[in-house]
Motif scaffolding. Structure first.
Motif, PDB file in Angstrom:
ATOM      1  N   LYS A   1       0.936  -1.253  -0.053  1.00 21.47           N
ATOM      2  CA  LYS A   1      -0.073  -0.207   0.015  1.00 21.47           C
ATOM      3  C   LYS A   1       0.690   1.387   0.137  1.00 21.47           C
ATOM      4  CE  LYS A   1      -3.831   1.983   2.487  1.00 21.47           C
ATOM      5  NZ  LYS A   1      -4.857   1.950   3.665  1.00 21.47           N
ATOM      6  N   GLU A   2       2.090   1.140   0.681  1.00 21.80           N
ATOM      7  CA  GLU A   2       2.791   2.323   0.820  1.00 21.80           C
ATOM      8  C   GLU A   2       3.565   2.486  -0.599  1.00 21.80           C
ATOM      9  OE1 GLU A   2       3.014  -0.350   2.866  1.00 21.80           O
ATOM     10  OE2 GLU A   2       1.956   0.923   4.659  1.00 21.80           O
ATOM     11  N   LEU A   3       3.864   1.412  -1.142  1.00 19.88           N
ATOM     12  CA  LEU A   3       4.521   1.546  -2.514  1.00 19.88           C
ATOM     13  C   LEU A   3       3.577   2.357  -3.493  1.00 19.88           C
ATOM     14  CD1 LEU A   3       6.850   0.800  -4.534  1.00 19.88           C
ATOM     15  CD2 LEU A   3       5.755  -1.325  -4.959  1.00 19.88           C
ATOM     16  N   VAL A   4       2.364   1.956  -3.584  1.00 21.12           N
ATOM     17  CA  VAL A   4       1.376   2.488  -4.548  1.00 21.12           C
ATOM     18  C   VAL A   4       1.290   4.091  -3.967  1.00 21.12           C
ATOM     19  CG1 VAL A   4      -1.153   2.679  -4.983  1.00 21.12           C
ATOM     20  CG2 VAL A   4       0.050   0.457  -4.766  1.00 21.12           C
ATOM     21  N   LEU A   5       1.030   4.299  -2.835  1.00 18.93           N
ATOM     22  CA  LEU A   5       1.185   5.642  -2.264  1.00 18.93           C
ATOM     23  C   LEU A   5       2.214   6.643  -2.595  1.00 18.93           C
ATOM     24  CD1 LEU A   5      -0.931   7.288  -0.591  1.00 18.93           C
ATOM     25  CD2 LEU A   5       0.508   6.903   1.367  1.00 18.93           C
ATOM     26  N   VAL A   6       3.245   6.065  -2.526  1.00 20.13           N
ATOM     27  CA  VAL A   6       4.499   6.998  -2.955  1.00 20.13           C
ATOM     28  C   VAL A   6       4.502   7.189  -4.177  1.00 20.13           C
ATOM     29  CG1 VAL A   6       7.260   6.835  -3.045  1.00 20.13           C
ATOM     30  CG2 VAL A   6       5.865   6.198  -0.932  1.00 20.13           C
ATOM     31  N   ILE A   7       4.319   6.264  -5.205  1.00 19.24           N
ATOM     32  CA  ILE A   7       4.570   6.215  -6.588  1.00 19.24           C
ATOM     33  C   ILE A   7       3.310   7.320  -6.877  1.00 19.24           C
ATOM     34  CG2 ILE A   7       4.326   5.049  -8.642  1.00 19.24           C
ATOM     35  CD1 ILE A   7       5.504   2.710  -7.465  1.00 19.24           C
ATOM     36  N   ALA A   8       2.229   7.140  -6.580  1.00 18.94           N
ATOM     37  CA  ALA A   8       1.044   8.028  -6.908  1.00 18.94           C
ATOM     38  C   ALA A   8       1.377   9.398  -6.639  1.00 18.94           C
ATOM     39  CB  ALA A   8      -0.268   7.490  -6.387  1.00 18.94           C
ATOM     40  N   LYS A   9       1.966   9.698  -5.313  1.00 18.77           N
ATOM     41  CA  LYS A   9       2.000  11.132  -4.902  1.00 18.77           C
ATOM     42  C   LYS A   9       3.391  12.062  -5.744  1.00 18.77           C
ATOM     43  CE  LYS A   9       0.615  11.083  -0.152  1.00 18.77           C
ATOM     44  NZ  LYS A   9       0.877  11.402   1.327  1.00 18.77           N
ATOM     45  N   ALA A  10       4.143  11.066  -6.222  1.00 13.36           N
ATOM     46  CA  ALA A  10       5.264  11.678  -7.006  1.00 13.36           C
ATOM     47  C   ALA A  10       4.519  11.977  -8.610  1.00 13.36           C
ATOM     48  CB  ALA A  10       6.287  10.611  -7.233  1.00 13.36           C
ATOM     49  N   LEU A  11       3.694  11.314  -8.796  1.00 11.03           N
ATOM     50  CA  LEU A  11       3.061  11.559 -10.230  1.00 11.03           C
ATOM     51  C   LEU A  11       2.043  13.051 -10.164  1.00 11.03           C
ATOM     52  CD1 LEU A  11       2.426   8.033 -11.388  1.00 11.03           C
ATOM     53  CD2 LEU A  11       4.064   9.486 -12.149  1.00 11.03           C
TER      54      LEU A  11
ATOM     55  N   SER B   1      -8.443  16.371 -11.372  1.00 10.27           N
ATOM     56  CA  SER B   1      -7.442  17.061 -12.508  1.00 10.27           C
ATOM     57  C   SER B   1      -6.111  16.168 -12.596  1.00 10.27           C
ATOM     58  CB  SER B   1      -7.081  18.597 -11.937  1.00 10.27           C
ATOM     59  OG  SER B   1      -6.528  18.501 -10.988  1.00 10.27           O
ATOM     60  N   ASP B   2      -5.930  15.382 -11.518  1.00 13.09           N
ATOM     61  CA  ASP B   2      -4.713  14.408 -11.621  1.00 13.09           C
ATOM     62  C   ASP B   2      -4.908  13.036 -12.271  1.00 13.09           C
ATOM     63  OD1 ASP B   2      -3.278  16.399 -10.593  1.00 13.09           O
ATOM     64  OD2 ASP B   2      -3.665  15.736  -8.588  1.00 13.09           O
ATOM     65  N   VAL B   3      -6.183  12.722 -12.652  1.00 15.18           N
ATOM     66  CA  VAL B   3      -6.557  11.446 -13.002  1.00 15.18           C
ATOM     67  C   VAL B   3      -5.613  11.092 -14.414  1.00 15.18           C
ATOM     68  CG1 VAL B   3      -8.373   9.774 -13.935  1.00 15.18           C
ATOM     69  CG2 VAL B   3      -8.839  11.303 -12.017  1.00 15.18           C
ATOM     70  N   GLY B   4      -5.796  12.133 -15.233  1.00 14.15           N
ATOM     71  CA  GLY B   4      -5.030  11.878 -16.523  1.00 14.15           C
ATOM     72  C   GLY B   4      -3.441  11.538 -16.210  1.00 14.15           C
ATOM     73  N   LYS B   5      -2.945  12.207 -15.369  1.00  8.12           N
ATOM     74  CA  LYS B   5      -1.441  11.959 -15.092  1.00  8.12           C
ATOM     75  C   LYS B   5      -1.065  10.650 -14.497  1.00  8.12           C
ATOM     76  CE  LYS B   5      -0.677  16.967 -14.179  1.00  8.12           C
ATOM     77  NZ  LYS B   5      -0.172  17.695 -13.333  1.00  8.12           N
ATOM     78  N   VAL B   6      -2.008   9.929 -13.657  1.00  4.79           N
ATOM     79  CA  VAL B   6      -1.841   8.874 -13.161  1.00  4.79           C
ATOM     80  C   VAL B   6      -2.261   7.705 -14.251  1.00  4.79           C
ATOM     81  CG1 VAL B   6      -2.821   7.097 -11.408  1.00  4.79           C
ATOM     82  CG2 VAL B   6      -2.488   9.495 -10.597  1.00  4.79           C
ATOM     83  N   ILE B   7      -3.144   7.844 -15.198  1.00  4.41           N
ATOM     84  CA  ILE B   7      -3.357   7.227 -16.182  1.00  4.41           C
ATOM     85  C   ILE B   7      -2.151   7.165 -17.424  1.00  4.41           C
ATOM     86  CG2 ILE B   7      -5.150   6.249 -17.983  1.00  4.41           C
ATOM     87  CD1 ILE B   7      -7.221   7.071 -16.044  1.00  4.41           C
TER      88      ILE B   7
ATOM     89  N   GLN C   1      -2.650   6.585 -23.316  1.00  7.04           N
ATOM     90  CA  GLN C   1      -2.827   5.091 -23.464  1.00  7.04           C
ATOM     91  C   GLN C   1      -2.610   4.428 -22.401  1.00  7.04           C
ATOM     92  OE1 GLN C   1      -0.816   4.138 -27.075  1.00  7.04           O
ATOM     93  NE2 GLN C   1      -1.890   5.585 -28.566  1.00  7.04           N
ATOM     94  N   GLY C   2      -2.851   4.706 -21.171  1.00  5.78           N
ATOM     95  CA  GLY C   2      -2.503   3.981 -19.987  1.00  5.78           C
ATOM     96  C   GLY C   2      -1.440   3.392 -19.574  1.00  5.78           C
ATOM     97  N   ARG C   3      -0.347   4.119 -20.208  1.00  7.72           N
ATOM     98  CA  ARG C   3       0.945   3.562 -20.077  1.00  7.72           C
ATOM     99  C   ARG C   3       1.404   3.636 -18.488  1.00  7.72           C
ATOM    100  NH1 ARG C   3       3.846   5.702 -25.526  1.00  7.72           N
ATOM    101  NH2 ARG C   3       2.646   4.329 -26.977  1.00  7.72           N
ATOM    102  N   ILE C   4       1.210   4.755 -18.194  1.00  9.24           N
ATOM    103  CA  ILE C   4       1.742   4.977 -16.372  1.00  9.24           C
ATOM    104  C   ILE C   4       1.052   3.821 -15.852  1.00  9.24           C
ATOM    105  CG2 ILE C   4       1.679   6.452 -14.760  1.00  9.24           C
ATOM    106  CD1 ILE C   4       2.476   8.767 -16.890  1.00  9.24           C
TER     107      ILE C   4
END
Length: 77
Positions: free
Chosen positions: A2-12, A40-46, A49-52
């Motif tokens: 869970k922490e891994l997902v949180l850290v990566i997402a916060k960086a994006l 407004s950040d949904v596109g940055k996480v996706i 073409q969903g690569r991220i």
């Protein structure tokens, strides 16, 4: 995990304070992480073409091999 997902997402994202990760188990015993970000950040996480999103899922799935469980990520706004 869970922490891994949180850290990566916060960086994006531009609004790291709005990042939330929920953890639940599905009927088959697989872990499902729900990633919720500012609208407004949904596109940055996706990504294009969903690569991220695919890369994020790959990293988390690779890290989950140690625990022997299957892990999926659902992205919500």
């Amino acid at each position: 995990m869970k922490e891994l997902v949180l850290v990566i997402a916060k960086a994006l994202v531009d609004h790291p304070s709005d990042v939330r990760v929920s953890e639940k188990e599905d009927a088959r015993g697989n872990l499902v992480y729900g990633l919720s970000v500012h609208p407004s950040d949904v596109g940055k996480v996706i990504g294009k073409q969903g690569r991220i999103a695919k890369a994020l899922r790959t990293v988390v799935s690779s890290a989950a091999v140690k625990s022997g469980r299957r892990v999926t990520i659902d992205i919500d706004s």
